[in-house]
Motif scaffolding. Sequence first.
Motif, PDB file in Angstrom:
ATOM      1  N   THR A 164      36.526  37.562  48.806  1.00  0.00           N
ATOM      2  CA  THR A 164      36.445  37.803  50.248  1.00  0.00           C
ATOM      3  C   THR A 164      37.804  38.189  50.842  1.00  0.00           C
ATOM      4  O   THR A 164      37.852  38.856  51.869  1.00  0.00           O
ATOM      5  CB  THR A 164      35.899  36.591  51.037  1.00  0.00           C
ATOM      6  OG1 THR A 164      36.565  35.433  50.608  1.00  0.00           O
ATOM      7  CG2 THR A 164      34.417  36.431  50.864  1.00  0.00           C
ATOM      8  N   LEU A 165      38.910  37.775  50.183  1.00  0.00           N
ATOM      9  CA  LEU A 165      40.214  38.188  50.693  1.00  0.00           C
ATOM     10  C   LEU A 165      40.369  39.691  50.564  1.00  0.00           C
ATOM     11  O   LEU A 165      40.922  40.358  51.444  1.00  0.00           O
ATOM     12  CB  LEU A 165      41.342  37.480  49.930  1.00  0.00           C
ATOM     13  CG  LEU A 165      41.491  35.987  50.173  1.00  0.00           C
ATOM     14  CD1 LEU A 165      42.685  35.448  49.405  1.00  0.00           C
ATOM     15  CD2 LEU A 165      41.632  35.693  51.649  1.00  0.00           C
ATOM     16  N   LYS A 167      37.864  41.817  50.496  1.00  0.00           N
ATOM     17  CA  LYS A 167      36.963  42.394  51.506  1.00  0.00           C
ATOM     18  C   LYS A 167      37.607  42.352  52.879  1.00  0.00           C
ATOM     19  O   LYS A 167      37.558  43.326  53.634  1.00  0.00           O
ATOM     20  CB  LYS A 167      35.654  41.595  51.553  1.00  0.00           C
ATOM     21  CG  LYS A 167      34.709  41.832  50.397  1.00  0.00           C
ATOM     22  CD  LYS A 167      33.390  41.153  50.727  1.00  0.00           C
ATOM     23  CE  LYS A 167      32.415  41.191  49.581  1.00  0.00           C
ATOM     24  NZ  LYS A 167      31.213  40.395  49.918  1.00  0.00           N
ATOM     25  N   ALA A 168      38.200  41.202  53.212  1.00  0.00           N
ATOM     26  CA  ALA A 168      38.832  41.056  54.525  1.00  0.00           C
ATOM     27  C   ALA A 168      39.918  42.096  54.712  1.00  0.00           C
ATOM     28  O   ALA A 168      40.056  42.679  55.791  1.00  0.00           O
ATOM     29  CB  ALA A 168      39.403  39.644  54.679  1.00  0.00           C
TER      30      ALA A 168
ATOM     31  N   LEU B  62      31.195  47.809  52.995  1.00  0.00           N
ATOM     32  CA  LEU B  62      31.684  47.116  51.802  1.00  0.00           C
ATOM     33  C   LEU B  62      30.740  47.311  50.623  1.00  0.00           C
ATOM     34  O   LEU B  62      31.071  47.011  49.483  1.00  0.00           O
ATOM     35  CB  LEU B  62      31.845  45.619  52.088  1.00  0.00           C
ATOM     36  CG  LEU B  62      33.005  45.235  53.000  1.00  0.00           C
ATOM     37  CD1 LEU B  62      32.857  43.802  53.496  1.00  0.00           C
ATOM     38  CD2 LEU B  62      34.322  45.408  52.254  1.00  0.00           C
ATOM     39  N   VAL B  86      35.062  42.617  60.749  1.00  0.00           N
ATOM     40  CA  VAL B  86      34.184  41.635  60.118  1.00  0.00           C
ATOM     41  C   VAL B  86      34.810  40.245  60.198  1.00  0.00           C
ATOM     42  O   VAL B  86      36.013  40.084  59.991  1.00  0.00           O
ATOM     43  CB  VAL B  86      33.913  41.982  58.633  1.00  0.00           C
ATOM     44  CG1 VAL B  86      32.952  40.972  58.014  1.00  0.00           C
ATOM     45  CG2 VAL B  86      33.357  43.400  58.488  1.00  0.00           C
ATOM     46  N   PHE B  88      34.134  36.597  58.392  1.00  0.00           N
ATOM     47  CA  PHE B  88      33.378  35.991  57.298  1.00  0.00           C
ATOM     48  C   PHE B  88      33.204  34.495  57.511  1.00  0.00           C
ATOM     49  O   PHE B  88      34.020  33.854  58.174  1.00  0.00           O
ATOM     50  CB  PHE B  88      34.116  36.203  55.971  1.00  0.00           C
ATOM     51  CG  PHE B  88      34.339  37.650  55.625  1.00  0.00           C
ATOM     52  CD1 PHE B  88      33.378  38.351  54.908  1.00  0.00           C
ATOM     53  CD2 PHE B  88      35.491  38.311  56.010  1.00  0.00           C
ATOM     54  CE1 PHE B  88      33.572  39.685  54.579  1.00  0.00           C
ATOM     55  CE2 PHE B  88      35.698  39.648  55.687  1.00  0.00           C
ATOM     56  CZ  PHE B  88      34.732  40.333  54.963  1.00  0.00           C
ATOM     57  N   GLN B  90      33.651  32.215  55.309  1.00  0.00           N
ATOM     58  CA  GLN B  90      34.724  31.474  54.606  1.00  0.00           C
ATOM     59  C   GLN B  90      36.094  31.791  55.187  1.00  0.00           C
ATOM     60  O   GLN B  90      37.104  31.650  54.496  1.00  0.00           O
ATOM     61  CB  GLN B  90      34.731  31.790  53.111  1.00  0.00           C
ATOM     62  CG  GLN B  90      33.386  31.771  52.433  1.00  0.00           C
ATOM     63  CD  GLN B  90      32.696  33.133  52.509  1.00  0.00           C
ATOM     64  OE1 GLN B  90      32.759  33.841  53.506  1.00  0.00           O
ATOM     65  NE2 GLN B  90      32.008  33.505  51.447  1.00  0.00           N
ATOM     66  N   ALA B  92      38.397  33.605  55.186  1.00  0.00           N
ATOM     67  CA  ALA B  92      39.103  34.688  54.481  1.00  0.00           C
ATOM     68  C   ALA B  92      40.466  34.996  55.091  1.00  0.00           C
ATOM     69  O   ALA B  92      40.865  36.147  55.183  1.00  0.00           O
ATOM     70  CB  ALA B  92      38.229  35.957  54.428  1.00  0.00           C
ATOM     71  N   LEU B  93      41.182  33.946  55.488  1.00  0.00           N
ATOM     72  CA  LEU B  93      42.561  34.155  55.938  1.00  0.00           C
ATOM     73  C   LEU B  93      43.447  34.287  54.709  1.00  0.00           C
ATOM     74  O   LEU B  93      43.160  33.699  53.673  1.00  0.00           O
ATOM     75  CB  LEU B  93      43.032  32.963  56.777  1.00  0.00           C
ATOM     76  CG  LEU B  93      42.252  32.710  58.062  1.00  0.00           C
ATOM     77  CD1 LEU B  93      42.846  31.498  58.776  1.00  0.00           C
ATOM     78  CD2 LEU B  93      42.285  33.925  58.962  1.00  0.00           C
ATOM     79  N   PHE B  94      44.518  35.072  54.832  1.00  0.00           N
ATOM     80  CA  PHE B  94      45.455  35.182  53.722  1.00  0.00           C
ATOM     81  C   PHE B  94      46.329  33.936  53.734  1.00  0.00           C
ATOM     82  O   PHE B  94      47.122  33.756  54.666  1.00  0.00           O
ATOM     83  CB  PHE B  94      46.293  36.455  53.865  1.00  0.00           C
ATOM     84  CG  PHE B  94      45.438  37.692  53.982  1.00  0.00           C
ATOM     85  CD1 PHE B  94      44.602  38.068  52.935  1.00  0.00           C
ATOM     86  CD2 PHE B  94      45.438  38.450  55.138  1.00  0.00           C
ATOM     87  CE1 PHE B  94      43.792  39.189  53.045  1.00  0.00           C
ATOM     88  CE2 PHE B  94      44.635  39.578  55.252  1.00  0.00           C
ATOM     89  CZ  PHE B  94      43.799  39.942  54.206  1.00  0.00           C
ATOM     90  N   ARG B 153      42.202  37.939  64.375  1.00  0.00           N
ATOM     91  CA  ARG B 153      42.609  38.989  63.441  1.00  0.00           C
ATOM     92  C   ARG B 153      41.661  40.189  63.524  1.00  0.00           C
ATOM     93  O   ARG B 153      42.081  41.340  63.482  1.00  0.00           O
ATOM     94  CB  ARG B 153      42.633  38.420  62.014  1.00  0.00           C
ATOM     95  CG  ARG B 153      43.141  39.396  60.972  1.00  0.00           C
ATOM     96  CD  ARG B 153      43.222  38.773  59.602  1.00  0.00           C
ATOM     97  NE  ARG B 153      41.898  38.443  59.080  1.00  0.00           N
ATOM     98  CZ  ARG B 153      41.683  37.894  57.888  1.00  0.00           C
ATOM     99  NH1 ARG B 153      42.712  37.593  57.099  1.00  0.00           N
ATOM    100  NH2 ARG B 153      40.462  37.623  57.485  1.00  0.00           N
TER     101      ARG B 153
END
Lengths: 269, 263
Positions: A164-165, A167-168, B62, B86, B88, B90, B92-94, B153
Amino acid sequence: MKTNTTAKLKKTGNRNSTKISSKIWVLISLSAAMLVWWLLSINPQTSRSFPNAVVVFKSMKTMIDRGVFFTDIGSSLISVGAGFAIGFAIALPVAILMAWYRPVRNIIEPWIQFIRNIPPLAYVPLIVISAGVGRKPQIIVITIATFLTMAITIYQGVVNIDETLIKAARVLGAKDKDIFLKVIAPATLPFIITAIRLGASVALTTLIAAESTGATGGVGMRIRALNNSFDSAPMLLYIIVIGVIGITLEKLIKMAERRLTGWQEKREV
Amino acid sequence: MAREERSIKLKIDNVKKVFNSRNGEMIALNGINLDIMENEFICVVGPSGCGKSTLLNIIAGLSEPTSGKIYCDGHEVTGTGTERGVVFQQYALFPWLTVKKNVEFGLKLKGIKGAKASEIAMKYIEMVGLQDFANHYPKELSGGMKQRVAIARAYAVNPSVLLMDEPFGALDAQTRTQLQQELLETWQKEQKTCFFITHDVDEAIILAQKVIIMSARPGRIKEIVDINIPYPRNQETKMSPEFLELKNYIWGQVYQEYLEVRK
Ligand SMILES: Nc1ncnc2c1ncn2[C@@H]1O[C@H](COP(=O)(O)OP(=O)(O)O)[C@@H](O)[C@H]1O
Ligand SMILES: [Mg+2]
């Protein structure tokens, strides 16, 4: 009421134990080790293998006077450093290729797993036959051993990147190049550092095997040479030197790790 | 200049998605047709596994549909695009970037750098109320805060469409309610077309203008329910008779699908 007090006691107990700083624990641990060493040196069963600390320390002077102490350490560090560096330089791209291309993985991973379980000492003679004696075979042995460990570790890191990273990043406008540099590289960094730590450790544990290639100097070579004369004091000294180098490297890498990957959610110990 | 009629923002045109799995082909989506108007708030509900995420991924670019097309502003979607943001489930932060750097991530890819990027990032960080945490790493944040960062973000690159896949699904009820409220407020301030997946019927009704009920195996649109409750909506809305009626109805429809899946 009762549980309350126990909880409280436990808490203060914890606080007390954290009060003893880690530095003091190191001192306690070190003193205990010296005590065990001393006991081993006075026990007739073991005293021949473990001369006491003073004797061992004196042997350092002997070795320095013989002009080998520092050259041995220097020689070993060169072999370890070069072998490790080459091993890493090969491991990094191989690991990435393994993670990205299934055929590469399917062909190479079994090789790595197979060779990894063979003690380096076993294949040293084969390397000497082709590479001759001297510095070259030492570096080759360490390169092989560190490569195997580091390739597997880095590969695991690249493979386990959270999908997902990626994808993000894509939905935020990242192209393949950005994905590689801004997501895959930093996400793999903790595994690369772990690989470096394991690689450094493997490089040292392979030292004896590497320097059994007809080396003319080096910590590992010296230990084997001293073995022939049952000269246990300098042997023990050299063993301790390897340990000190190992722990120093580990500490340096850990320091870098804390600085570079402190952002990690879970920290493996 | 007269205001234009609301135009079609997203057009889902006869989308079908087939996955090739070990036990043969699996039709995840079939015959999906849907027009989403500009600035519309759409919620999608349906039993898990009915293809909601698959549809969102296709809209996001995607994943490719097996057949059919997606149009955004009349242009065929062939991949991801920053006009479609998008969020998500989860987060999905870095994890290696601070809150601020996370929010700046998309800006930098757009070529916006330095003070300008910082200014835009801070604007959205403030919008989600995390200005005091701008320099914190994700690991120091709670789930609700992380999702706020993810929303900031997504907003920072100024997409006209916001695709959200059960964004509040992992949060506790209180935080979820709070974030729903915040999302509605932002949506009313900075109008965007929202495509929001949830399994929570209450959430769908409180947020959406239209609730899409999906049926499973293969994933299809079963029914579209208009939610004619005026905004602003809040917790009291959940007590109103119209809300309860809609809830009963939609819940019944979803439950029916759930039973179908269990069969
Ligand atoms: N990459 C994939 N490969 C194979 N099957 C998939 C894949 N992604 C989703 N599916 C299947 O498609 C169906 C729909 O999945 P999904 O869209 O995630 O459902 P939902 O989001 O509604 O819970 C499920 O049966 C799931 O197992
Ligand atoms: Mg889903």
